[in-house]
Write an enzyme that holds these catalytic residues in place. Structure first.
Site, PDB file in Angstrom:
ATOM      1  N   LYS A 176      18.183  60.604  66.099  1.00  0.00           N
ATOM      2  CA  LYS A 176      18.002  59.185  65.813  1.00  0.00           C
ATOM      3  C   LYS A 176      17.742  58.971  64.311  1.00  0.00           C
ATOM      4  CE  LYS A 176      16.010  58.156  70.380  1.00  0.00           C
ATOM      5  NZ  LYS A 176      14.941  57.397  71.083  1.00  0.00           N
ATOM      6  N   HIS A 192      17.291  61.601  71.172  1.00  0.00           N
ATOM      7  CA  HIS A 192      17.607  61.297  72.566  1.00  0.00           C
ATOM      8  C   HIS A 192      18.151  62.576  73.181  1.00  0.00           C
ATOM      9  CE1 HIS A 192      19.512  59.628  76.125  1.00  0.00           C
ATOM     10  NE2 HIS A 192      20.556  60.390  75.811  1.00  0.00           N
ATOM     11  N   ARG A 221      15.284  68.774  77.691  1.00  0.00           N
ATOM     12  CA  ARG A 221      14.293  67.727  77.990  1.00  0.00           C
ATOM     13  C   ARG A 221      12.876  68.284  77.859  1.00  0.00           C
ATOM     14  NH1 ARG A 221      15.138  62.152  78.283  1.00  0.00           N
ATOM     15  NH2 ARG A 221      13.575  61.949  79.908  1.00  0.00           N
ATOM     16  N   GLU A 235      27.308  60.456  79.299  1.00  0.00           N
ATOM     17  CA  GLU A 235      26.954  60.306  77.880  1.00  0.00           C
ATOM     18  C   GLU A 235      27.862  61.136  76.983  1.00  0.00           C
ATOM     19  OE1 GLU A 235      22.746  61.159  77.613  1.00  0.00           O
ATOM     20  OE2 GLU A 235      22.220  59.318  78.683  1.00  0.00           O
ATOM     21  N   PHE A 257      11.286  45.211  74.639  1.00  0.00           N
ATOM     22  CA  PHE A 257      11.421  45.997  73.414  1.00  0.00           C
ATOM     23  C   PHE A 257      12.880  46.379  73.102  1.00  0.00           C
ATOM     24  CE2 PHE A 257      10.148  48.789  76.936  1.00  0.00           C
ATOM     25  CZ  PHE A 257      11.204  49.698  76.966  1.00  0.00           C
ATOM     26  N   TYR A 272      21.837  52.411  76.591  1.00  0.00           N
ATOM     27  CA  TYR A 272      20.494  52.054  77.073  1.00  0.00           C
ATOM     28  C   TYR A 272      20.574  50.905  78.084  1.00  0.00           C
ATOM     29  CZ  TYR A 272      18.389  55.089  73.514  1.00  0.00           C
ATOM     30  OH  TYR A 272      17.998  56.176  72.758  1.00  0.00           O
ATOM     31  N   ASN A 284      11.171  58.260  67.894  1.00  0.00           N
ATOM     32  CA  ASN A 284      10.819  59.526  68.542  1.00  0.00           C
ATOM     33  C   ASN A 284      11.891  60.619  68.381  1.00  0.00           C
ATOM     34  OD1 ASN A 284      12.642  58.413  70.273  1.00  0.00           O
ATOM     35  ND2 ASN A 284      11.301  58.332  72.054  1.00  0.00           N
ATOM     36  N   ARG A 339       8.981  65.957  70.127  1.00  0.00           N
ATOM     37  CA  ARG A 339       8.283  64.685  69.888  1.00  0.00           C
ATOM     38  C   ARG A 339       6.795  64.918  69.642  1.00  0.00           C
ATOM     39  NH1 ARG A 339      11.523  61.481  74.685  1.00  0.00           N
ATOM     40  NH2 ARG A 339      13.264  60.695  73.426  1.00  0.00           N
ATOM     41  N   THR A 365       8.339  60.548  76.135  1.00  0.00           N
ATOM     42  CA  THR A 365       8.976  59.512  75.312  1.00  0.00           C
ATOM     43  C   THR A 365       8.108  59.107  74.118  1.00  0.00           C
ATOM     44  OG1 THR A 365      10.081  58.673  77.300  1.00  0.00           O
ATOM     45  CG2 THR A 365      10.002  57.203  75.390  1.00  0.00           C
TER      46      THR A 365
HETATM   47  P1  ADP Z   1      13.616  58.880  76.869  1.00  0.00           P
HETATM   48  O1  ADP Z   1      14.195  58.672  75.490  1.00  0.00           O
HETATM   49  O2  ADP Z   1      12.384  59.749  76.819  1.00  0.00           O
HETATM   50  O3  ADP Z   1      14.644  59.348  77.865  1.00  0.00           O
HETATM   51  P2  ADP Z   1      13.749  56.151  78.003  1.00  0.00           P
HETATM   52  O4  ADP Z   1      15.123  56.400  78.515  1.00  0.00           O
HETATM   53  O5  ADP Z   1      12.743  55.559  78.941  1.00  0.00           O
HETATM   54  O6  ADP Z   1      13.063  57.482  77.403  1.00  0.00           O
HETATM   55  O7  ADP Z   1      13.800  55.168  76.755  1.00  0.00           O
HETATM   56  C1  ADP Z   1      14.836  55.273  75.817  1.00  0.00           C
HETATM   57  C2  ADP Z   1      14.294  54.952  74.447  1.00  0.00           C
HETATM   58  O8  ADP Z   1      13.850  53.601  74.395  1.00  0.00           O
HETATM   59  C3  ADP Z   1      13.079  55.786  74.059  1.00  0.00           C
HETATM   60  O9  ADP Z   1      13.415  57.055  73.558  1.00  0.00           O
HETATM   61  C4  ADP Z   1      12.471  54.922  73.001  1.00  0.00           C
HETATM   62  O10 ADP Z   1      13.187  55.072  71.777  1.00  0.00           O
HETATM   63  C5  ADP Z   1      12.703  53.532  73.550  1.00  0.00           C
HETATM   64  N1  ADP Z   1      11.560  53.085  74.371  1.00  0.00           N
HETATM   65  C6  ADP Z   1      11.300  53.386  75.657  1.00  0.00           C
HETATM   66  N2  ADP Z   1      10.161  52.805  76.080  1.00  0.00           N
HETATM   67  C7  ADP Z   1       9.674  52.128  75.016  1.00  0.00           C
HETATM   68  C8  ADP Z   1       8.533  51.281  74.803  1.00  0.00           C
HETATM   69  N3  ADP Z   1       7.648  51.045  75.781  1.00  0.00           N
HETATM   70  N4  ADP Z   1       8.349  50.770  73.579  1.00  0.00           N
HETATM   71  C9  ADP Z   1       9.246  50.969  72.598  1.00  0.00           C
HETATM   72  N5  ADP Z   1      10.357  51.748  72.736  1.00  0.00           N
HETATM   73  C10 ADP Z   1      10.581  52.311  73.923  1.00  0.00           C
END
Ligand code: ADP
Length: 163
Positions: A9, A115, A85, A126, A57, A49, A112, A102, A91
């Site tokens: 990212k 992805h 993972r 993906e 958000f 997403y 973070n 992370r 996250t």
């Molecule tokens: P991951 O990246 O761990 O698979 P998710 O698929 O739930 O998690 O979320 C995708 C991305 O959206 C996260 O990596 C993060 O960048 C963003 N995100 C998720 N939840 C939040 C939140 N509560 N506040 C801000 N950003 C978020």
């Protein structure tokens, strides 16, 4: 073997820690099969997403993920999706275990670092979203017999590895 999609990212690109993070994957024994830099569009992010577009958000995700180009990558290995993972961590960087990517590099829920695909079904979709088949290299590193045992990669003595 499995393949999984990684996105470095803007938080990784702009903080100049791509090399450090990628080095972890290489040291672990994962194989890079595809890699490129690209600028993500809103349209592509709405697909990627899709499970989050209705969350409050989501505009933050759009702003953050388009703040600079990203590097997208395919990594290959046995159980690569779960392995990556586990290396990625929770996250929110503030909650991620130390020792994870992370946990070691992030203090934010959004910024973070990477992805990583969360399931075999997601990884398949993906990888196709970001790469055409001719951009993915079906390579077997010469050290594969020292990375996996013979039974893990269906290889017997004096045979070439067949991952
Ligand atoms: P991951 O990246 O761990 O698979 P998710 O698929 O739930 O998690 O979320 C995708 C991305 O959206 C996260 O990596 C993060 O960048 C963003 N995100 C998720 N939840 C939040 C939140 N509560 N506040 C801000 N950003 C978020």
């Amino acid at each position: 073997m499995e393949q999984t999609l990684i996105i470095f990212k803007p938080s990784a690109i702009e903080r100049a820690i791509v090399g450090s993070v990628l080095s972890r994957f290489e040291r672990k024994g994962l194989t890079i099969t595809a890699m490129k830099m690209m600028q993500l569009s809103e349209e592509l992010l709405r697909q990627h997403y899709a499970h989050l577009v209705d969350r409050p958000f989501f505009p933050l995700i759009l702003k953050s993920m388009t703040a600079s180009p990203v590097i997208v990558m395919v990594l290959r290995g046995l159980d690569a999706i779960a392995v990556v993972r586990a290396m990625t961590g929770a996250t929110n960087g503030r909650k991620a275990e130390p020792g994870t990517i992370r946990g070691d590099y992030a203090v934010s829920g959004q910024e973070n670092i990477i992805h990583a695909s969360s399931s075999p079904e997601d990884a398949e979709v993906e990888i196709k979203r970001f790469f055409s088949p001719d951009e993915i290299f079906d390579r077997t590193p010469v050290l594969t017999p020292f990375t996996y045992s013979a039974d893990e990669i269906d290889m017997t003595l004096n045979q070439n590895p067949k991952p």
